[in-house]
Design an enzyme around this catalytic site. Structure first.
Site, PDB file in Angstrom:
ATOM      1  N   TYR A 145       0.678  -1.310  -0.089  1.00 12.15           N
ATOM      2  CA  TYR A 145      -0.005   0.016   0.050  1.00 12.15           C
ATOM      3  C   TYR A 145       1.050   1.315   0.307  1.00 12.15           C
ATOM      4  O   TYR A 145       0.573   2.110  -0.995  1.00 12.15           O
ATOM      5  CB  TYR A 145      -1.184  -0.079   1.177  1.00 12.15           C
ATOM      6  CG  TYR A 145      -2.067   1.111   1.109  1.00 12.15           C
ATOM      7  CD1 TYR A 145      -3.005   1.245   0.120  1.00 12.15           C
ATOM      8  CD2 TYR A 145      -1.803   1.968   2.084  1.00 12.15           C
ATOM      9  CE1 TYR A 145      -3.706   2.164   0.097  1.00 12.15           C
ATOM     10  CE2 TYR A 145      -2.998   3.063   2.032  1.00 12.15           C
ATOM     11  CZ  TYR A 145      -3.857   3.317   1.239  1.00 12.15           C
ATOM     12  OH  TYR A 145      -4.701   4.202   1.079  1.00 12.15           O
TER      13      TYR A 145
ATOM     14  N   GLU B  82       1.995   6.462  -7.117  1.00 11.67           N
ATOM     15  CA  GLU B  82       0.860   6.981  -7.550  1.00 11.67           C
ATOM     16  C   GLU B  82       1.154   8.791  -7.521  1.00 11.67           C
ATOM     17  O   GLU B  82       1.145   9.375  -8.379  1.00 11.67           O
ATOM     18  CB  GLU B  82      -0.507   6.717  -6.895  1.00 11.67           C
ATOM     19  CG  GLU B  82      -0.984   5.553  -7.051  1.00 11.67           C
ATOM     20  CD  GLU B  82      -2.180   5.199  -6.104  1.00 11.67           C
ATOM     21  OE1 GLU B  82      -2.928   6.353  -5.636  1.00 11.67           O
ATOM     22  OE2 GLU B  82      -2.636   3.938  -5.905  1.00 11.67           O
TER      23      GLU B  82
END
Length: 247
Positions: A166, A173
């Site tokens: 994560y 991102e």
């Protein structure tokens, strides 16, 4: 001998969810395979994107259905959490990567070098983090629908893999968004400048900055939610001790 018909009636869950999760797991496994295959063959990030673009668009956009599943009660996932996760992925795909492929597939943020290998955040780390996490997640739900319970190894992967994947995914991102910002600003991508007949202005560059800033409170919230789920699922008895049934 196993009574297949009786087993299906007693154990198998929703056939639609089984099909959806199995298809999504297969799709992400394909995306991950292409990413690793091209990268290990000394292909560039641009080469990876060229090969993975179509299946990535398909499998990630299909995740919109998960918000619908949650909203209509087909699954028990919180609608807000699901929508937030899906929206961030779709923004990166359709709002950053697709409209600005040059900078986002041709660059990255170098973290350092280990054993002559350059460690860099970028498209490849994004696809690896997304791919592994989604294969684990969709595989988990497919097994649950197929068997009526989840084997402990699958449950452990589901509630442990995210600890590394994560943060890696989020960092990747934000890296892609950062790489796209100069082009978004200079080109006026998706922006509407004043004056205009609509008497309305919209600056996509500013929106991107605000979305990136929203990751600051969003990351701890989602990460804390997953840690709580991990404690709930793995902190007590094992799946076997629960007679093979998960909460």
């Amino acid at each position: 001998p196993i009574d297949c018909e009786n087993f299906i009636k007693k154990n198998m869950g929703n056939p639609y969810l089984l099909l959806y999760n199995a298809a999504a797991c297969g799709g992400w496994a394909y995306v991950l395979y292409i990413t690793l295959y091209v990268t290990m063959g000394n292909g560039s990030s641009q080469d990876v994107y060229q090969e993975v673009e179509k299946p990535l668009k398909l499998v990630q956009t299909a995740a919109v259905l998960e918000v619908l599943h949650s909203a209509v009660g087909l699954v028990r996932s919180p609608v807000a959490i699901t929508a937030m996760q899906v929206a961030s992925r779709l923004w990166i795909l359709w709002g950053i990567l697709v409209p600005v492929p040059g900078p986002t597939t041709g660059g990255g943020i170098v973290l350092g070098e280990v054993g002559g290998i350059r460690l860099q955040l970028g498209l490849v780390t994004l696809l690896v983090a997304w791919g592994i996490s989604e294969v684990i997640r969709y595989g988990f739900f497919a097994l649950k629908e197929l068997l009526g319970y989840v084997p402990y190894f699958a449950m452990w992967l589901r509630y442990t893999g995210f600890i590394v994947l994560y943060p890696l995914g989020v960092a990747s991102e934000l890296t892609l968004a950062y790489l796209a910002l100069p082009t978004i600003k200079s080109s006026g991508l998706f922006s509407l400048k004043m004056p205009n007949p609509l008497n309305f202005g919209f600056d996509y560059y500013t929106v991107c900055l605000l979305v990136m800033l929203s990751y600051l409170p969003g990351l701890p919230m989602l990460y804390g939610y997953m840690l709580g789920q991990r404690s709930k699922q793995l902190g007590g008895k094992s799946a076997a001790a629960k007679k093979g049934k998960t909460a």
